[in-house]
Write an enzyme that holds these catalytic residues in place. Structure first.
Site, PDB file in Angstrom:
ATOM      1  N   LYS A 167       0.830  -1.203   0.000  1.00  0.00           N
ATOM      2  CA  LYS A 167       0.000   0.000   0.000  1.00  0.00           C
ATOM      3  C   LYS A 167       0.865   1.255   0.000  1.00  0.00           C
ATOM      4  CE  LYS A 167      -4.149  -1.819  -0.040  1.00  0.00           C
ATOM      5  NZ  LYS A 167      -4.931  -1.729  -1.287  1.00  0.00           N
TER       6      LYS A 167
ATOM      7  N   LYS B 148     -13.852  -6.376  -8.392  1.00  0.00           N
ATOM      8  CA  LYS B 148     -14.397  -6.454  -7.034  1.00  0.00           C
ATOM      9  C   LYS B 148     -15.885  -6.760  -7.120  1.00  0.00           C
ATOM     10  CE  LYS B 148     -11.254  -3.795  -4.165  1.00  0.00           C
ATOM     11  NZ  LYS B 148     -10.086  -3.424  -4.948  1.00  0.00           N
TER      12      LYS B 148
HETATM   13 MG    MG Z   1      -6.587  -1.926  -5.468  1.00  0.00          MG
END
Ligand code: MG
Length: 371
Positions: free
Chosen positions: A164, A270
Site C-alpha cells: 500500500k 471487485k
Molecule cells: Mg486496489
C-alpha cells in the site's frame, strides 16, 4: 421457490494487525452487512457486502443497509434462483448502488447452489483451477516496518504482495526500495496507490522505480495510481511497468474503453463494485474473451464475501487469474464456518453446495431488521 423472508445483520470485523492502512486512510475494523434470504422451501442463502470504510468507493456500510431495506420488501415472493430477474428487479427498485445489491445477489447464488446440490464454482462454469493464488497486503506504515513484514509473510507462504502506497510520493519511493530489497526473486510487488497520487507525482514515482524489478529480480506492478481514468491513462503512457486498474473499473463501458485505449494490462474485479456475482461473472467472462488478466476480490468482507471470491476465482482459468485476497484471514473474529481454507499463499472454496458457509449467529447477533 419463493423468497419468504430477508434478514439483515451488522458485524464489525477488527483487524489482527490492529489497523489496515492505504493511501491516506486507516481503519481498525470494517463494518460489514450480512443478508439471510429464506425461502418457502426451507433453504436459506447468505450474502455479505462490506465497503472499505465510507471514503474508498461511493459506498458506505449504513448505505448498504438502507438500500437493502429499500429493496427487500419488493423481493418477497420472487424466485431467488432466477438471478437475472432478481437483478432486473433490483435495478428497477434502486438505480445504481451496486454494493447494496451485491449481498442479495450473492445470497441468491447460495440458494441456487443449495437447491441444486452444487457448489457455486460449478454454477459459475466449473472448477477451472484447484486453488486460488493469494496476495498478502503490506499495510501502509513506516517503510522499514513494511519491509520487515515481508519475511513474516514469506513464512506463511506468500509470494505476491500488495504494497500500500499513495501517500507522500517521496516516502512511497522509499517504501518501494526497502520492500523490494526484502523480497525474494520472482516475488510480485503490486504497488497499489488506491488513487492517492496526483498525476505528476505518479509519473515521478514510476520513473524512480522503473529498474527495481530487474535490480531485484521481482515482478513490479502499478495499481490505480490516480483517481480518474484519464490520469491513470497518462501515467500508463509514461511507464513500461504493467498497470492494474481497480477503482475506476466500475462498469462494462469503462472496461471496454480501457481495452480499446490500452489503458491497463490487468483489472481488479471487485464483486460488490459490480453488484454481485451475476454481474461479476459477466465482467469476468468478457475479460477472458478480451485477454485481460484479473485480480478477483471484493472491497472487503468476512467468510461469506471471501467465499464468493474463492468460488468466482476457482471458476476462472489460472492464466486469467492474477491473485485474490483472503479477507477473512485478516480478522480477529470469524462470522461463519466453512469459509475458504487458506494454506501456503493459496485458498480453496468449500465443495459443499452453495457458497458452503454456515454463519455463526452467536457472532452476528440478532438481525437489525427483517422483512
Ligand atoms: Mg486496489
Amino acid at each position: 421457490m419463493k423468497i419468504s423472508r430477508i434478514s439483515v445483520y451488522q458485524v464489525d470485523l477488527p483487524m489482527k494487525e490492529g489497523s489496515y492502512s492505504w493511501s491516506t486512510q486507516s481503519f481498525a475494523a470494517f463494518d460489514s452487512t450480512v443478508v439471510a434470504i429464506e425461502t418457502d422451501e426451507g433453504i436459506t442463502g447468505y450474502g455479505e457486502t462490506c465497503p472499505l470504510g465510507p471514503s474508498y468507493l461511493a459506498a458506505y456500510a449504513e448505505g448498504a443497509r438502507a438500500g437493502i431495506a429499500r429493496i427487500a420488501p419488493n423481493l418477497i415472493g420472487q424466485n431467488p434462483m432466477e438471478l437475472e430477474c432478481i437483478n432486473d428487479r433490483m435495478d428497477l427498485l434502486l438505480k445504481g448502488h451496486p454494493y447494496v445489491k451485491s449481498a442479495i445477489d450473492m445470497a441468491c447464488w447460495d440458494i441456487l447452489g443449495k437447491a441444486t446440490g452444487q457448489p457455486v464454482y460449478s454454477l459459475l462454469g466449473g472448477k477451472r483451477q484447484e486453488q486460488v493464488k493469494l496476495f498478502k497486503v503490506i499495510s501502509r506504515t513506516d517503510p522499514d516496518i513494511m519491509a520487515d513484514k515481508v519475511a513474516e509473510y514469506h513464512e506463511l507462504g506468500f509470494q505476491q504482495f500488495q504494497m500500500k502506497v499513495g501517500e507522500d510520493p517521496t516516502t512511497d519511493i522509499e517504501r518501494f526500495k526497502k520492500v523490494a530489497a526484502a523480497m525474494r526473486p520472482g516475488d510480485v510487488m503490486d504497488a497499489d496507490a488506491n488513487t492517492g497520487w496526483s498525476q505528476h507525482d505518479a509519473i515521478r514515482v514510476v520513473d524512480a522505480v522503473k529498474n527495481l524489478g530487474s535490480d531485484h529480480n521481482i515482478r513490479v506492478y502499478i495499481e490505480q495510481p490516480c483517481l480518474s481514468y484519464e490520469e491513470c491513462l497518462n501515467v500508463r503512457r509514461h511507464t513500461n511497468l504493467p498497470m492494474i486498474l481497480d477503482e475506476c473499473m466500475e462498469s462494462l463501458s469503462v472496461l471496454l474503453r480501457g481495452y480499446h485505449d490500452g489503458a491497463m494490462d490487468l483489472i481488479n474485479l471487485k464483486i460488490n463494485r459490480m453488484g454481485g456475482l451475476t454481474r461479476s461473472r459477466q465482467v469476468r467472462d468478457l475479460c477472458i474473451s478480451l485477454g485481460i488478466v484479473m485480480t478477483i476480490e471484493d472491497s472487503w468482507g468476512g467468510e461469506i464475501a471471501t467465499s464468493a471470491i474463492a468460488h468466482l476465482a476457482q471458476s476462472t482459468p489460472e492464466r486469467f487469474h492474477f491473485q485474490s485476497s483472503a479477507f477473512h484471514d485478516y480478522h480477529t473474529v470469524a462470522i461463519a464456518s466453512g469459509g475458504p481454507i487458506v494454506d501456503g499463499g493459496y485458498m480453496m472454496a468449500s465443495d459443499a453446495p452453495g457458497l458452503g458457509v454456515d454463519p455463526d449467529l452467536g457472532v452476528l447477533g440478532l438481525p437489525l431488521f427483517t422483512v
